[in-house]
Design an enzyme around this catalytic site. Structure first.
Site, PDB file in Angstrom:
ATOM      1  N   ASP A   1       0.999  -1.105   0.105  1.00  0.00           N
ATOM      2  CA  ASP A   1       0.000   0.085   0.041  1.00  0.00           C
ATOM      3  C   ASP A   1       0.783   1.310   0.110  1.00  0.00           C
ATOM      4  OD1 ASP A   1      -1.921   1.801   0.336  1.00  0.00           O
ATOM      5  OD2 ASP A   1      -2.273   1.309   2.482  1.00  0.00           O
TER       6      ASP A   1
ATOM      7  N   SER B   1      -0.105   4.157   2.728  1.00  0.00           N
ATOM      8  CA  SER B   1       0.068   3.998   4.291  1.00  0.00           C
ATOM      9  C   SER B   1       1.514   3.558   4.368  1.00  0.00           C
ATOM     10  CB  SER B   1      -0.744   2.972   5.008  1.00  0.00           C
ATOM     11  OG  SER B   1      -0.771   1.745   4.578  1.00  0.00           O
TER      12      SER B   1
ATOM     13  N   ASN C   1       2.694   1.833   7.521  1.00  0.00           N
ATOM     14  CA  ASN C   1       3.035   0.481   8.646  1.00  0.00           C
ATOM     15  C   ASN C   1       3.088  -0.690   8.091  1.00  0.00           C
ATOM     16  OD1 ASN C   1       1.589   3.255  10.207  1.00  0.00           O
ATOM     17  ND2 ASN C   1       2.688   1.803  11.696  1.00  0.00           N
TER      18      ASN C   1
ATOM     19  N   TRP D   1       1.757  -4.516   9.357  1.00  0.00           N
ATOM     20  CA  TRP D   1       0.998  -5.277  10.257  1.00  0.00           C
ATOM     21  C   TRP D   1       0.575  -6.453   9.905  1.00  0.00           C
ATOM     22  CZ3 TRP D   1      -3.903  -6.538   9.880  1.00  0.00           C
ATOM     23  CH2 TRP D   1      -4.800  -5.846   9.108  1.00  0.00           C
TER      24      TRP D   1
ATOM     25  N   TYR E   1     -10.318   3.417  12.990  1.00  0.00           N
ATOM     26  CA  TYR E   1     -11.612   3.040  12.027  1.00  0.00           C
ATOM     27  C   TYR E   1     -12.844   3.367  12.672  1.00  0.00           C
ATOM     28  CZ  TYR E   1      -7.899   0.155   9.769  1.00  0.00           C
ATOM     29  OH  TYR E   1      -6.582  -0.239   9.245  1.00  0.00           O
TER      30      TYR E   1
ATOM     31  N   ASP F   1      -1.760   5.849  -5.167  1.00  0.00           N
ATOM     32  CA  ASP F   1      -2.210   4.922  -3.978  1.00  0.00           C
ATOM     33  C   ASP F   1      -2.482   3.473  -4.552  1.00  0.00           C
ATOM     34  OD1 ASP F   1      -2.965   3.820  -1.553  1.00  0.00           O
ATOM     35  OD2 ASP F   1      -4.459   5.172  -1.121  1.00  0.00           O
TER      36      ASP F   1
ATOM     37  N   THR G   1      -5.821   2.110  -3.086  1.00  0.00           N
ATOM     38  CA  THR G   1      -7.042   2.389  -3.372  1.00  0.00           C
ATOM     39  C   THR G   1      -7.487   1.907  -4.772  1.00  0.00           C
ATOM     40  OG1 THR G   1      -7.261   4.279  -2.056  1.00  0.00           O
ATOM     41  CG2 THR G   1      -8.700   4.426  -4.029  1.00  0.00           C
TER      42      THR G   1
END
Length: 386
Positions: free
Chosen positions: A86, A89, A91, A93, A129, A270, A273
């Site tokens: 992505d 963003s 991070n 995880w 969220y 992005d 998206t």
């Protein structure tokens, strides 16, 4: 321009390109629709709000339409996961054994106790969220991306995933490729670890997103792949070292300038998206030009037989025009033997970080253009994909 292109040609001829195959899967939205569940649409621009403003407004279904995922492994011995790579963003995880919600239990979970190289870190994090928050803890372990071994990489392990949408998600986590300035909890992004450890020939990565499910999409690190684009790479300076954000100077419909970006527009590029996202004040004119009608699910539908008669949209970026044909922005799908066609364009009601109208170049745009992300020179390159 000539110098920049020449530099990358030299890089491409060097050895050591690292490739991560990407696979196209059914999106969360499609999977839920097959179950008779309609997932409400949200403003994609909420993803880029400052974190202190996002806690009540950012939904888990930011990623409801994404379809391209790839494999990584974590730990010793390696535990494998499918992640969304992505650029929107920063991070990394994955689901972990610390999480027992339904969303976690339907995915592969990382087990730190089964890794001899895992080190705990006494720090928790959350990604906000609307239906709650994705909670987790940070730790350190070895991460392998396409054969690149990153030692002692900071990783996020989920401890709670709210909602039911993630139950049908085809990915076990997210690997962010944006700048470290937007990383939650100050986590060092994977790309920055690669750069710091000198693991790449050049501090770049590139995406080729194929619309043909039989033809492999790929994420490459360290070099560009000359076999995946034609013509030259056109370079655009990054406007903000946060997301991969660039300036847009014009928007054309069938070659006619609209004037919408005469005072400047911004776009976030992005891979997390799916849609092309347009400023809401322009969406009505775009849909009128296409001849689209909104259905009861909030989707913009068109007559599949009229695709060839629809307009070409073009973005003018750094003096270069990048066209999008109807075949790029119209999504053709089959369900129960019925073909239907929807518009892969959705609105955002939020401006960019500098207040100018904001576009988001998601997979609708990136399926047409090979995209190169150059951290060394803080620039983004586009070339026509093969």
């Amino acid at each position: 321009m000539k110098c920049l292109v020449a530099i990358l040609v030299c890089v491409a001829l060097a050895e050591g390109i690292i490739k991560v195959p990407l696979h196209r899967h059914k999106s969360m939205r499609q999977a839920l629709r097959d179950k008779g569940i309609v997932l409400p649409r949200q403003d994609p621009g909420l993803k880029y709000r400052p974190r202190e403003l996002a806690s009540a407004d950012m939904y888990i279904n930011n990623y409801a339409d994404t379809t391209y995922y790839g494999a990584i492994s974590i730990g010793t011995p390696p535990q494998s996961f499918q992640v969304l790579f992505d650029t929107g963003s920063s991070n990394l995880w994955v689901d972990s054994v610390y999480c027992n919600t339904q969303a976690c239990n339907t995915h592969r979970k990382f087990n730190p106790q089964q890794s001899s190289t895992y080190t705990a870190k006494q720090q928790s994090f959350y990604l906000p969220y609307g239906a709650g928050s994705l909670n987790g803890v940070f730790g350190y372990d070895n991460v392998n991306v396409g054969g690149i071994e990153i030692t002692n990489q900071e990783i996020g392990l989920s401890t709670n995933e709210p909602g039911e949408n993630f139950v049908v998600a085809p990915f076990d986590g997210i690997l962010g490729l944006a700048y470290p300035s937007i990383s939650a909890g100050g986590q060092t992004p994977v790309m920055d670890s690669m750069m710091a450890d000198n693991l790449l020939n050049a501090d770049i990565f590139a995406f080729y997103l194929s619309r043909n499910e039989q033809q492999g999409s790929v994420l490459s690190f360290g070099e560009v792949d000359n076999n995946l684009f034609k013509g030259q790479i056109y370079w655009i300076p990054v406007a903000s070292e946060t997301y991969w954000e660039i300036s847009v100077q014009g928007f054309q419909i069938n070659g006619q300038e609209t004037g919408w970006c005469s005072q400047g527009c911004q776009s976030v590029v992005d891979t997390g998206t799916s849609m092309l996202t347009a400023p809401q004040q322009y969406l009505g004119d775009i849909l009128q030009a296409i001849g689209a009608q909104e259905n009861q699910y909030g989707e913009y539908m068109v007559d599949c037989s009229q695709i060839n008669n629809m307009p070409t949209f073009s973005f003018v970026i750094n003096g270069v025009s990048f066209p999008l044909l109807p075949s790029a922005y119209i999504i053709q799908q089959n369900q129960n033997g019925y073909q239907y066609c929807s518009v892969g364009i959705t609105p955002t009601y939020l401006p960019s970080s500098n207040g100018q109208p904001m576009w988001i170049f998601g997979d609708v745009f990136l399926g047409e253009y090979y995209s190169v992300y150059d951290r060394a020179n803080n620039q983004l390159g586009f070339a026509m994909a093969v």
